[in-house]
Design a protein around this motif. Structure first.
Motif, PDB file in Angstrom:
ATOM      1  N   PRO A 121      45.548  19.476  28.436  1.00 27.15           N
ATOM      2  CA  PRO A 121      44.379  19.479  27.552  1.00 27.15           C
ATOM      3  C   PRO A 121      44.214  20.773  26.769  1.00 27.15           C
ATOM      4  O   PRO A 121      43.678  20.768  25.655  1.00 27.15           O
ATOM      5  N   GLU A 122      44.698  21.889  27.322  1.00 28.21           N
ATOM      6  CA  GLU A 122      44.560  23.163  26.619  1.00 28.21           C
ATOM      7  C   GLU A 122      45.384  23.162  25.322  1.00 28.21           C
ATOM      8  O   GLU A 122      44.982  23.795  24.330  1.00 28.21           O
ATOM      9  N   THR A 123      46.517  22.454  25.325  1.00 28.04           N
ATOM     10  CA  THR A 123      47.313  22.353  24.099  1.00 28.04           C
ATOM     11  C   THR A 123      46.602  21.480  23.073  1.00 28.04           C
ATOM     12  O   THR A 123      46.603  21.785  21.872  1.00 28.04           O
ATOM     13  N   ILE A 124      46.009  20.406  23.528  1.00 25.19           N
ATOM     14  CA  ILE A 124      45.208  19.555  22.633  1.00 25.19           C
ATOM     15  C   ILE A 124      44.110  20.381  21.990  1.00 25.19           C
ATOM     16  O   ILE A 124      43.869  20.288  20.774  1.00 25.19           O
ATOM     17  N   TYR A 125      43.452  21.195  22.794  1.00 24.99           N
ATOM     18  CA  TYR A 125      42.387  22.057  22.280  1.00 24.99           C
ATOM     19  C   TYR A 125      42.913  22.979  21.178  1.00 24.99           C
ATOM     20  O   TYR A 125      42.309  23.083  20.102  1.00 24.99           O
ATOM     21  N   GLU A 126      44.038  23.633  21.422  1.00 23.25           N
ATOM     22  CA  GLU A 126      44.576  24.582  20.446  1.00 23.25           C
ATOM     23  C   GLU A 126      44.995  23.885  19.153  1.00 23.25           C
ATOM     24  O   GLU A 126      44.784  24.408  18.052  1.00 23.25           O
ATOM     25  N   ALA A 161      37.966  19.268  25.748  1.00 26.91           N
ATOM     26  CA  ALA A 161      38.839  20.014  24.848  1.00 26.91           C
ATOM     27  C   ALA A 161      38.695  19.516  23.419  1.00 26.91           C
ATOM     28  O   ALA A 161      38.625  20.311  22.470  1.00 26.91           O
ATOM     29  N   ILE A 162      38.636  18.212  23.231  1.00 24.39           N
ATOM     30  CA  ILE A 162      38.561  17.627  21.894  1.00 24.39           C
ATOM     31  C   ILE A 162      37.240  17.983  21.208  1.00 24.39           C
ATOM     32  O   ILE A 162      37.226  18.373  20.036  1.00 24.39           O
ATOM     33  N   GLU A 163      36.148  17.863  21.938  1.00 24.62           N
ATOM     34  CA  GLU A 163      34.864  18.171  21.312  1.00 24.62           C
ATOM     35  C   GLU A 163      34.713  19.665  21.052  1.00 24.62           C
ATOM     36  O   GLU A 163      34.286  20.081  19.963  1.00 24.62           O
ATOM     37  N   GLN A 164      35.072  20.497  22.018  1.00 25.68           N
ATOM     38  CA  GLN A 164      34.901  21.942  21.861  1.00 25.68           C
ATOM     39  C   GLN A 164      35.805  22.507  20.768  1.00 25.68           C
ATOM     40  O   GLN A 164      35.463  23.515  20.140  1.00 25.68           O
ATOM     41  N   THR A 194      31.453   8.046  25.204  1.00 24.90           N
ATOM     42  CA  THR A 194      30.354   7.969  24.236  1.00 24.90           C
ATOM     43  C   THR A 194      29.093   8.634  24.779  1.00 24.90           C
ATOM     44  O   THR A 194      28.314   9.209  24.016  1.00 24.90           O
ATOM     45  N   GLN A 195      28.902   8.562  26.087  1.00 22.77           N
ATOM     46  CA  GLN A 195      27.723   9.206  26.681  1.00 22.77           C
ATOM     47  C   GLN A 195      27.900  10.720  26.802  1.00 22.77           C
ATOM     48  O   GLN A 195      26.924  11.470  26.720  1.00 22.77           O
ATOM     49  N   LYS A 196      29.132  11.144  26.948  1.00 24.28           N
ATOM     50  CA  LYS A 196      29.398  12.563  27.157  1.00 24.28           C
ATOM     51  C   LYS A 196      29.486  13.351  25.859  1.00 24.28           C
ATOM     52  O   LYS A 196      29.039  14.506  25.795  1.00 24.28           O
ATOM     53  N   LEU A 197      30.039  12.723  24.805  1.00 22.16           N
ATOM     54  CA  LEU A 197      30.345  13.443  23.579  1.00 22.16           C
ATOM     55  C   LEU A 197      29.265  13.272  22.520  1.00 22.16           C
ATOM     56  O   LEU A 197      28.572  12.257  22.475  1.00 22.16           O
ATOM     57  N   SER A 198      29.176  14.251  21.647  1.00 16.86           N
ATOM     58  CA  SER A 198      28.235  14.173  20.523  1.00 16.86           C
ATOM     59  C   SER A 198      28.919  13.688  19.250  1.00 16.86           C
ATOM     60  O   SER A 198      28.256  13.430  18.247  1.00 16.86           O
ATOM     61  N   ILE A 199      30.244  13.565  19.266  1.00 17.30           N
ATOM     62  CA  ILE A 199      30.990  13.099  18.088  1.00 17.30           C
ATOM     63  C   ILE A 199      31.186  11.580  18.173  1.00 17.30           C
ATOM     64  O   ILE A 199      31.119  11.008  19.260  1.00 17.30           O
ATOM     65  N   PRO A 200      31.419  10.914  17.046  1.00 21.19           N
ATOM     66  CA  PRO A 200      31.660   9.466  17.075  1.00 21.19           C
ATOM     67  C   PRO A 200      32.888   9.117  17.910  1.00 21.19           C
ATOM     68  O   PRO A 200      33.917   9.796  17.834  1.00 21.19           O
ATOM     69  N   VAL A 201      32.781   8.052  18.683  1.00 20.24           N
ATOM     70  CA  VAL A 201      33.877   7.569  19.521  1.00 20.24           C
ATOM     71  C   VAL A 201      34.229   6.146  19.083  1.00 20.24           C
ATOM     72  O   VAL A 201      33.349   5.291  18.973  1.00 20.24           O
ATOM     73  N   ILE A 202      35.514   5.909  18.836  1.00 16.49           N
ATOM     74  CA  ILE A 202      36.005   4.616  18.361  1.00 16.49           C
ATOM     75  C   ILE A 202      36.790   3.948  19.475  1.00 16.49           C
ATOM     76  O   ILE A 202      37.655   4.569  20.098  1.00 16.49           O
ATOM     77  N   ALA A 203      36.496   2.677  19.734  1.00 18.20           N
ATOM     78  CA  ALA A 203      37.149   1.932  20.806  1.00 18.20           C
ATOM     79  C   ALA A 203      38.373   1.186  20.292  1.00 18.20           C
ATOM     80  O   ALA A 203      38.335   0.572  19.227  1.00 18.20           O
TER      81      ALA A 203
END
Length: 317
Positions: A121-126, A161-164, A194-203
């Motif tokens: 996940p740290e690579t995804i973040y970067e 990681a994705i949201e931050q 969807t409950q955890k993130l503040s960004i739009p989530v697509i299924a």
């Protein structure tokens, strides 16, 4: 950011949904966005002609002929190179950037791309952080993931990681890499996101019918959908979901296949039409029994006129 009411996105499917297929499917459906097959970033800047080959819509204001925006997807593992290529894609006309963290192909994963990055996940973040920093704020930087590699143990960390990192939105294929495309899709994990993130989530995953779409939206707790195999199996599926249209009848389906044959440019490689039509029929037969018969009888034909003549007979009968 995706702001449309109940948006439906046409998924990227490597080797399947190319510019011609995007043109066809957006001509009969009100898709809100398409995402391209991935542009592979290995080292340095990918040449302009590669972008234009994967996404010829860049020459037309980043839209299909019917006006649907087309977002370039990038795949790689080096944050700086991905960021530089994200800028190039934007400069060439892409209305945003999508980052692939879900491709399960062994050749991609072997070189530490696609779903392999779900292990780190740290690579995804970067990657997202550097792309977001490089791309002007007016343009989205979205991401697409699976639930994990072999299991979901890193799922929460991946979401964080994705949201931050500043992603604009997140599409989730509700299976792990190990699960591949085996049913069912685990939409409940999307609800957690969807409950955890503040960004739009697509299924995304196992949406073949309107009832599937309704159930997915209920379980996943989002009204934002991405269609992949289902969009191929039922060509007008997006409008079935969005506007309550009836799925194509057998005759409508065959007429659309004939339209596809007429749309393939004369400059296409030999057997392109027959190969792509047979590939498409493998998806269609999952929802249309007649497609299995058509596939079995077409698989030995290569000549366009023979194929068209056969399809015309099927409509006549």
């Amino acid at each position: 950011m995706i702001v449309q009411d109940k948006p439906i996105i046409l998924a990227p499917m490597e080797g399947v949904i190319d510019a011609l297929m995007r043109d066809l499917l957006t001509s009969i459906n009100d898709y809100d966005l398409c995402v391209t097959e991935f542009v592979r970033v290995v080292k340095g800047l990918v040449p302009n002609h590669v972008y234009k080959k994967v996404c010829p819509e860049l020459l037309s204001d980043g839209k299909t002929p019917s006006g649907t925006p087309v977002r370039v997807q990038l795949l790689g593992q080096h944050p700086q190179w991905l960021a530089e290529n994200a800028v190039r894609a934007i400069d060439l006309g892409s209305p945003g950037i999508d980052l692939n963290f879900g491709c399960p192909a062994p050749t991609v994963n072997k070189s530490k791309g696609g779903a392999m990055l779900l292990k780190t996940p740290e690579t995804i973040y970067e990657i997202i952080k550097q792309c977001r920093k490089a791309v002007p704020k007016a343009y989205d930087v979205s991401a697409k993931i699976r639930l994990g590699w072999e299991d979901t143990q890193h799922f929460t960390e991946i979401l964080d990681a994705i949201e931050q990192a500043g992603a604009s939105s997140l599409a989730i294929h509700a299976r792990t890499k190990k699960q591949g495309y085996k049913a069912p899709a685990h939409w409940q994990y999307i609800s957690f996101a969807t409950q955890k993130l503040s960004i739009p989530v697509i299924a995304n995953g196992e949406i073949w019918t309107k009832s599937d779409a309704d159930k997915c939206q209920e379980v996943a707790n989002t009204n934002k959908l991405m269609l992949g195999r289902g969009a191929l199996a039922v060509p007008n599926l997006a409008n079935v979901i969005k506007h309550g249209e009836q799925p194509y009848s057998d005759n409508q389906l065959i007429s659309f296949l004939m339209h596809f044959c007429h749309t393939v440019p004369a400059s296409a490689k030999p057997h392109y039409l027959s190969s792509r039509l047979k590939q498409w029929l493998k998806y269609i037969r999952l929802q249309y029994p007649i497609a299995q018969l058509i596939f079995s009888e077409l698989k030995y034909l290569h000549d366009t006129e023979e194929i068209l003549g056969y399809l015309q007979e099927k409509i006549s009968n």
